[in-house]
Design a protein around this motif. Structure first.
Motif, PDB file in Angstrom:
ATOM      1  N   LEU A  31      -4.898  48.782 -87.461  1.00 48.56           N
ATOM      2  CA  LEU A  31      -4.660  48.091 -86.191  1.00 48.56           C
ATOM      3  C   LEU A  31      -5.804  47.135 -85.850  1.00 48.56           C
ATOM      4  O   LEU A  31      -5.570  46.018 -85.372  1.00 48.56           O
ATOM      5  CB  LEU A  31      -4.461  49.102 -85.066  1.00 48.56           C
ATOM      6  N   LEU A  32      -7.030  47.561 -86.098  1.00 44.27           N
ATOM      7  CA  LEU A  32      -8.170  46.690 -85.820  1.00 44.27           C
ATOM      8  C   LEU A  32      -8.174  45.457 -86.723  1.00 44.27           C
ATOM      9  O   LEU A  32      -8.528  44.357 -86.292  1.00 44.27           O
ATOM     10  CB  LEU A  32      -9.475  47.466 -85.960  1.00 44.27           C
ATOM     11  N   VAL A  33      -7.763  45.618 -87.967  1.00 47.08           N
ATOM     12  CA  VAL A  33      -7.650  44.464 -88.867  1.00 47.08           C
ATOM     13  C   VAL A  33      -6.598  43.502 -88.334  1.00 47.08           C
ATOM     14  O   VAL A  33      -6.813  42.277 -88.295  1.00 47.08           O
ATOM     15  CB  VAL A  33      -7.312  44.915 -90.310  1.00 47.08           C
ATOM     16  N   GLU A  34      -5.471  44.043 -87.904  1.00 48.97           N
ATOM     17  CA  GLU A  34      -4.413  43.190 -87.347  1.00 48.97           C
ATOM     18  C   GLU A  34      -4.908  42.413 -86.131  1.00 48.97           C
ATOM     19  O   GLU A  34      -4.638  41.216 -85.982  1.00 48.97           O
ATOM     20  CB  GLU A  34      -3.185  44.029 -86.973  1.00 48.97           C
ATOM     21  N   VAL A  35      -5.657  43.072 -85.254  1.00 51.40           N
ATOM     22  CA  VAL A  35      -6.200  42.408 -84.070  1.00 51.40           C
ATOM     23  C   VAL A  35      -7.176  41.315 -84.481  1.00 51.40           C
ATOM     24  O   VAL A  35      -7.146  40.196 -83.933  1.00 51.40           O
ATOM     25  CB  VAL A  35      -6.881  43.438 -83.131  1.00 51.40           C
ATOM     26  N   ALA A  36      -8.047  41.623 -85.436  1.00 51.13           N
ATOM     27  CA  ALA A  36      -9.029  40.633 -85.886  1.00 51.13           C
ATOM     28  C   ALA A  36      -8.343  39.425 -86.514  1.00 51.13           C
ATOM     29  O   ALA A  36      -8.714  38.273 -86.229  1.00 51.13           O
ATOM     30  CB  ALA A  36     -10.006  41.270 -86.877  1.00 51.13           C
ATOM     31  N   LEU A  37      -7.347  39.660 -87.358  1.00 48.72           N
ATOM     32  CA  LEU A  37      -6.631  38.550 -87.987  1.00 48.72           C
ATOM     33  C   LEU A  37      -5.929  37.687 -86.939  1.00 48.72           C
ATOM     34  O   LEU A  37      -5.935  36.452 -87.024  1.00 48.72           O
ATOM     35  CB  LEU A  37      -5.633  39.073 -89.019  1.00 48.72           C
ATOM     36  N   TYR A  38      -5.337  38.331 -85.954  1.00 49.20           N
ATOM     37  CA  TYR A  38      -4.667  37.595 -84.873  1.00 49.20           C
ATOM     38  C   TYR A  38      -5.681  36.751 -84.094  1.00 49.20           C
ATOM     39  O   TYR A  38      -5.448  35.574 -83.820  1.00 49.20           O
ATOM     40  CB  TYR A  38      -3.941  38.568 -83.944  1.00 49.20           C
ATOM     41  N   ALA A  39      -6.817  37.358 -83.760  1.00 43.66           N
ATOM     42  CA  ALA A  39      -7.833  36.652 -82.979  1.00 43.66           C
ATOM     43  C   ALA A  39      -8.397  35.453 -83.746  1.00 43.66           C
ATOM     44  O   ALA A  39      -8.731  34.426 -83.151  1.00 43.66           O
ATOM     45  CB  ALA A  39      -8.960  37.612 -82.596  1.00 43.66           C
ATOM     46  N   LEU A  40      -8.503  35.577 -85.054  1.00 39.36           N
ATOM     47  CA  LEU A  40      -9.025  34.494 -85.893  1.00 39.36           C
ATOM     48  C   LEU A  40      -7.948  33.489 -86.302  1.00 39.36           C
ATOM     49  O   LEU A  40      -8.256  32.469 -86.929  1.00 39.36           O
ATOM     50  CB  LEU A  40      -9.676  35.077 -87.158  1.00 39.36           C
ATOM     51  N   ASN A  41      -6.695  33.839 -86.007  1.00 43.69           N
ATOM     52  CA  ASN A  41      -5.551  33.025 -86.426  1.00 43.69           C
ATOM     53  C   ASN A  41      -5.493  32.912 -87.954  1.00 43.69           C
ATOM     54  O   ASN A  41      -5.278  31.841 -88.516  1.00 43.69           O
ATOM     55  CB  ASN A  41      -5.576  31.642 -85.779  1.00 43.69           C
ATOM     56  N   ASP A  43      -4.028  34.639 -91.737  1.00 41.59           N
ATOM     57  CA  ASP A  43      -3.026  35.499 -92.363  1.00 41.59           C
ATOM     58  C   ASP A  43      -3.728  36.329 -93.437  1.00 41.59           C
ATOM     59  O   ASP A  43      -4.922  36.171 -93.686  1.00 41.59           O
ATOM     60  CB  ASP A  43      -1.851  34.694 -92.926  1.00 41.59           C
ATOM     61  N   ILE A  44      -2.968  37.197 -94.076  1.00 39.07           N
ATOM     62  CA  ILE A  44      -3.560  38.107 -95.063  1.00 39.07           C
ATOM     63  C   ILE A  44      -4.133  37.341 -96.260  1.00 39.07           C
ATOM     64  O   ILE A  44      -5.143  37.738 -96.837  1.00 39.07           O
ATOM     65  CB  ILE A  44      -2.528  39.186 -95.507  1.00 39.07           C
ATOM     66  N   SER A  45      -3.514  36.207 -96.615  1.00 40.22           N
ATOM     67  CA  SER A  45      -4.019  35.400 -97.740  1.00 40.22           C
ATOM     68  C   SER A  45      -5.394  34.817 -97.429  1.00 40.22           C
ATOM     69  O   SER A  45      -6.284  34.827 -98.280  1.00 40.22           O
ATOM     70  CB  SER A  45      -3.048  34.274 -98.073  1.00 40.22           C
ATOM     71  N   LYS A  46      -5.562  34.325 -96.213  1.00 44.57           N
ATOM     72  CA  LYS A  46      -6.857  33.776 -95.814  1.00 44.57           C
ATOM     73  C   LYS A  46      -7.912  34.868 -95.836  1.00 44.57           C
ATOM     74  O   LYS A  46      -9.030  34.668 -96.319  1.00 44.57           O
ATOM     75  CB  LYS A  46      -6.744  33.161 -94.410  1.00 44.57           C
ATOM     76  N   TRP A  47      -7.572  36.041 -95.312  1.00 47.27           N
ATOM     77  CA  TRP A  47      -8.511  37.162 -95.282  1.00 47.27           C
ATOM     78  C   TRP A  47      -8.898  37.558 -96.701  1.00 47.27           C
ATOM     79  O   TRP A  47     -10.070  37.765 -97.019  1.00 47.27           O
ATOM     80  CB  TRP A  47      -7.907  38.334 -94.522  1.00 47.27           C
ATOM     81  N   ASN A  48      -7.917  37.656 -97.583  1.00 45.81           N
ATOM     82  CA  ASN A  48      -8.174  38.048 -98.968  1.00 45.81           C
ATOM     83  C   ASN A  48      -9.050  37.015 -99.689  1.00 45.81           C
ATOM     84  O   ASN A  48      -9.845  37.375-100.558  1.00 45.81           O
ATOM     85  CB  ASN A  48      -6.850  38.239 -99.709  1.00 45.81           C
ATOM     86  N   SER A  49      -8.931  35.757 -99.310  1.00 45.49           N
ATOM     87  CA  SER A  49      -9.669  34.709-100.014  1.00 45.49           C
ATOM     88  C   SER A  49     -11.181  34.746 -99.750  1.00 45.49           C
ATOM     89  O   SER A  49     -11.942  34.131-100.492  1.00 45.49           O
ATOM     90  CB  SER A  49      -9.130  33.332 -99.638  1.00 45.49           C
ATOM     91  N   ILE A  50     -11.616  35.451 -98.719  1.00 49.34           N
ATOM     92  CA  ILE A  50     -13.059  35.490 -98.429  1.00 49.34           C
ATOM     93  C   ILE A  50     -13.776  36.593 -99.186  1.00 49.34           C
ATOM     94  O   ILE A  50     -14.997  36.682 -99.154  1.00 49.34           O
ATOM     95  CB  ILE A  50     -13.343  35.629 -96.912  1.00 49.34           C
ATOM     96  N   TYR A  51     -13.029  37.439 -99.891  1.00 47.49           N
ATOM     97  CA  TYR A  51     -13.624  38.574-100.598  1.00 47.49           C
ATOM     98  C   TYR A  51     -13.737  38.287-102.087  1.00 47.49           C
ATOM     99  O   TYR A  51     -12.771  37.873-102.725  1.00 47.49           O
ATOM    100  CB  TYR A  51     -12.785  39.839-100.388  1.00 47.49           C
ATOM    101  N   ASN A  52     -14.921  38.502-102.627  1.00 48.03           N
ATOM    102  CA  ASN A  52     -15.143  38.403-104.062  1.00 48.03           C
ATOM    103  C   ASN A  52     -15.708  39.734-104.552  1.00 48.03           C
ATOM    104  O   ASN A  52     -16.791  40.146-104.122  1.00 48.03           O
ATOM    105  CB  ASN A  52     -16.136  37.283-104.397  1.00 48.03           C
ATOM    106  N   ASP A  53     -14.972  40.384-105.426  1.00 50.58           N
ATOM    107  CA  ASP A  53     -15.410  41.665-105.975  1.00 50.58           C
ATOM    108  C   ASP A  53     -16.587  41.430-106.916  1.00 50.58           C
ATOM    109  O   ASP A  53     -16.545  40.549-107.774  1.00 50.58           O
ATOM    110  CB  ASP A  53     -14.246  42.313-106.724  1.00 50.58           C
TER     111      ASP A  53
END
Length: 145
Positions: A31-41, A43-53
């Motif tokens: 739920l907190l991830v959903e709130v953060a994504l909404y607040a930042l406008n 989507d899941i693709s944008k969020w995934n793109s900032i992570y590098n393993d």
């Protein structure tokens, strides 16, 4: 404080009420991830793109007494046996942006050795060198790595 700062404080207080770091509530985290994504406008693709393993290596090493290994700093620093953390730091200093942790297993008579670096080869090499150091300084059992 500005209105934006007051709102930010209120949100942080609400997050604290929803989340519980002690138990790691997955539903609250979702739920907190959903709130953060909404607040930042975002989507899941944008969020995934900032992570590098980062390349990493996790192994285990049999030792005479796993309870001799004590850690601190969320299991990232080995304070006992003496000298092991200094050796880990020395090894990591030779590899770009590397780090390594040693912690006792909670279930097996061994320690876990984790290493990460900028390349998989370096992560594997750091892990091997740390296992050798732990074997020597922490009473390793069996064949030396």
């Amino acid at each position: 404080l500005s209105n934006d700062e007051k709102t930010a404080i209120e949100i942080l207080i609400l997050i604290h009420l929803v989340s519980n770091q002690a138990i790691g509530d997955a539903l609250a985290d979702l739920l907190l991830v959903e709130v953060a994504l909404y607040a930042l406008n975002w989507d899941i693709s944008k969020w995934n793109s900032i992570y590098n393993d980062r390349p990493s290596c996790l192994t285990k090493l049999k030792v005479k007494d796993r309870t001799a290994f004590k850690t601190t700093d969320a299991e990232q620093t080995c304070v006992e046996p003496k000298g092991i953390q200094d050796k880990i730091n020395e090894i990591c200093s030779k590899f770009k942006d590397s780090r390594s942790f040693v912690r006792p297993s909670g279930t097996e008579d061994c320690v876990r050795v984790y290493a990460e670096a900028t390349t998989q080869n370096d992560a594997d090499e750091v892990n091997l060198l740390v296992r050798r150091a732990v074997y020597d300084l922490g009473n390793g059992v069996g064949d030396k790595p």
